[in-house]
Design an enzyme around this catalytic site. Structure first.
Site, PDB file in Angstrom:
ATOM      1  N   ARG A 122       0.856  -1.193   0.000  1.00 32.06           N
ATOM      2  CA  ARG A 122       0.000   0.000   0.000  1.00 32.06           C
ATOM      3  C   ARG A 122       0.889   1.238   0.000  1.00 32.06           C
ATOM      4  NH1 ARG A 122      -5.000   0.218   3.836  1.00 32.06           N
ATOM      5  NH2 ARG A 122      -5.873   1.277   2.043  1.00 32.06           N
ATOM      6  N   GLN A 127      -1.331   2.757  -6.003  1.00 29.42           N
ATOM      7  CA  GLN A 127      -2.758   2.983  -5.749  1.00 29.42           C
ATOM      8  C   GLN A 127      -3.635   2.488  -6.897  1.00 29.42           C
ATOM      9  OE1 GLN A 127      -3.031   7.180  -4.793  1.00 29.42           O
ATOM     10  NE2 GLN A 127      -3.118   6.748  -2.597  1.00 29.42           N
ATOM     11  N   ASP A 130      -4.357  -1.221  -6.589  1.00 31.34           N
ATOM     12  CA  ASP A 130      -4.883  -1.686  -5.301  1.00 31.34           C
ATOM     13  C   ASP A 130      -6.277  -2.295  -5.449  1.00 31.34           C
ATOM     14  OD1 ASP A 130      -5.543  -2.147  -2.680  1.00 31.34           O
ATOM     15  OD2 ASP A 130      -5.147  -0.110  -1.974  1.00 31.34           O
ATOM     16  N   SER A 133      -8.641  -2.393  -2.284  1.00 27.42           N
ATOM     17  CA  SER A 133      -9.383  -1.159  -2.023  1.00 27.42           C
ATOM     18  C   SER A 133     -10.524  -0.942  -3.014  1.00 27.42           C
ATOM     19  CB  SER A 133      -8.435   0.053  -2.048  1.00 27.42           C
ATOM     20  OG  SER A 133      -7.555   0.014  -0.954  1.00 27.42           O
ATOM     21  N   TYR A 228      -3.121  -1.887   7.421  1.00 28.42           N
ATOM     22  CA  TYR A 228      -4.012  -2.980   7.794  1.00 28.42           C
ATOM     23  C   TYR A 228      -3.718  -3.442   9.213  1.00 28.42           C
ATOM     24  CZ  TYR A 228      -5.134  -3.466   2.830  1.00 28.42           C
ATOM     25  OH  TYR A 228      -5.551  -3.234   1.546  1.00 28.42           O
TER      26      TYR A 228
END
Length: 367
Positions: A122, A127, A130, A133, A228
């Site tokens: 992350r 991004q 990801d 997400s 996380y």
């Protein structure tokens, strides 16, 4: 390179790893895309939508797997699927390697390489890759819609000539990507929202979306890596349960989102708390695939216990298969083009994204 997309076989799964639009982009970049027949049907992508952008359709799954340089999938490949791959092939999917050791060992035995998209670090430059997400964002939205469907009252304050209807009260447990989207969706629908999370730094995000943060004082047992939660003690969980029990028992809808990668989901709502909840209230347990946050939830079922409706819907992103597939396909394409060109993989083994996500390399298990 030949990219193969196979049809998902896991129960409750409706997503596909590539969409026609993303296939088109990859083909323009020099890749060859071959799609198993009807792989996109459950996501509302017909075979003709793939062929119209230059992809091929293959009816023989075994032949497709054995000829592929790269196999793209949403869920982990099965041992049977891996057995058909040629030596040196590459698999890219959610692998959940910590809880799927049999598949990891099968990949090593077959002398292939495997990247796990759930292990992508992350970091800011990752991004767009990801997938955790992108899928959790959709799941957070859908969880509120599911809760609204099962709840016997509306969310917003409503003032009518016949009287005033009070707004619904929603408690969301976990302010990660799914939880934050659930907050935003519930607020847009007019509910009063309270939120619990063991990470104090999420308080500002919760309040910026209009939620009220339920504070539980943390302790040294909480381990957080890369954003996380990786571990938490039983003592802390008990303390958290005690603090939020009162809020849960006053709520119309409770949505739980708490997960610990590679481990059973933490128990947040024991049965004695369910017994004290309002008659007619609803729990949506988003962690049911990993054991559940509610003691009364059942995998794949909606049950009523102690007057409370408890929804154990697995794989919530798959309930929005078109959008979920679109986002996942973009994640996968960005990831793939970071790792490789049309001529082959770069194998930059010390590069942060590669190092974090490569689980098996040419038959050697790396983590």
């Amino acid at each position: 390179m030949k990219l193969a997309v196979i049809k998902e076989t896991k129960p409750f799964e409706r997503r596909v790893a590539l969409t026609p639009d993303v296939c088109k982009q990859l083909i323009q970049a020099g890749f060859e895309c071959i799609i198993e027949k009807d792989a996109g049907k459950s996501s509302y992508f017909e075979d003709t939508s793939f062929t119209s952008v230059g992809a091929s359709i293959e009816t023989n799954k075994s032949a497709l797997l054995s000829s592929a340089d790269v196999v793209l999938k949403v869920n982990p490949l099965t041992v049977e699927e891996i057995s058909h791959l040629k030596k040196g092939a590459v698999a890219i999917s959610f692998m959940y390697a910590a809880t799927n050791q049999e598949m990891v060992e099968a990949a090593a035995k077959q002398s292939i390489s495997a990247f796990s998209v759930d292990a992508i670090p992350r970091i800011s430059r990752a991004q767009k890759m990801d997938a955790l997400s992108s899928q959790a964002n959709l799941a957070g939205y859908k969880s509120v819609i599911i809760g609204a469907y099962h709840l016997g009252k509306i969310f917003p304050l409503l003032m009518t000539a016949a009287g005033t209807i009070k707004p619904a009260k929603i408690v969301i447990m976990g302010a990660g990507v799914a939880g934050l989207q659930a907050i935003a969706t519930a607020k847009r629908l007019g509910a009063v929202v309270e939120v619990s999370d063991i990470r104090p730094e999420t308080k500002e995000q919760v309040e910026s979306l209009g939620g009220k943060f339920i504070e539980v004082k943390g302790d040294d047992s909480i381990k957080i890596e890369g954003g996380y939660v990786k571990g938490v003690s039983e003592d802390f969980l008990k303390k958290q349960q005690e603090v939020i029990a009162k809020h849960i028992c006053e709520a119309d809808l409770v949505i739980t989102t708490a997960l610990i990668p590679g481990k059973k989901a933490p128990m947040l709502i024991p049965e004695d708390v369910v017994k004290n909840m309002k008659f007619g209230s609803v729990v949506v347990d988003m962690a049911v695939e990993q054991g559940g946050n509610c003691a009364c939830s059942e995998f794949g079922k909606t049950v009523e216990k102690h007057g409370v409706t408890i929804v154990g819907e697995p794989n919530i992103p798959s309930l929005l298969p078109l959008n979920a597939s679109e986002l996942y396909a973009k994640n996968i394409a960005t990831f793939l083009t970071h790792l490789a060109t049309k001529d082959g993989f770069k194998w930059e083994l010390d590069e942060e994204i590669t190092k974090g996500s490569l689980i098996v390399h040419n038959g050697s298990i790396l983590k």
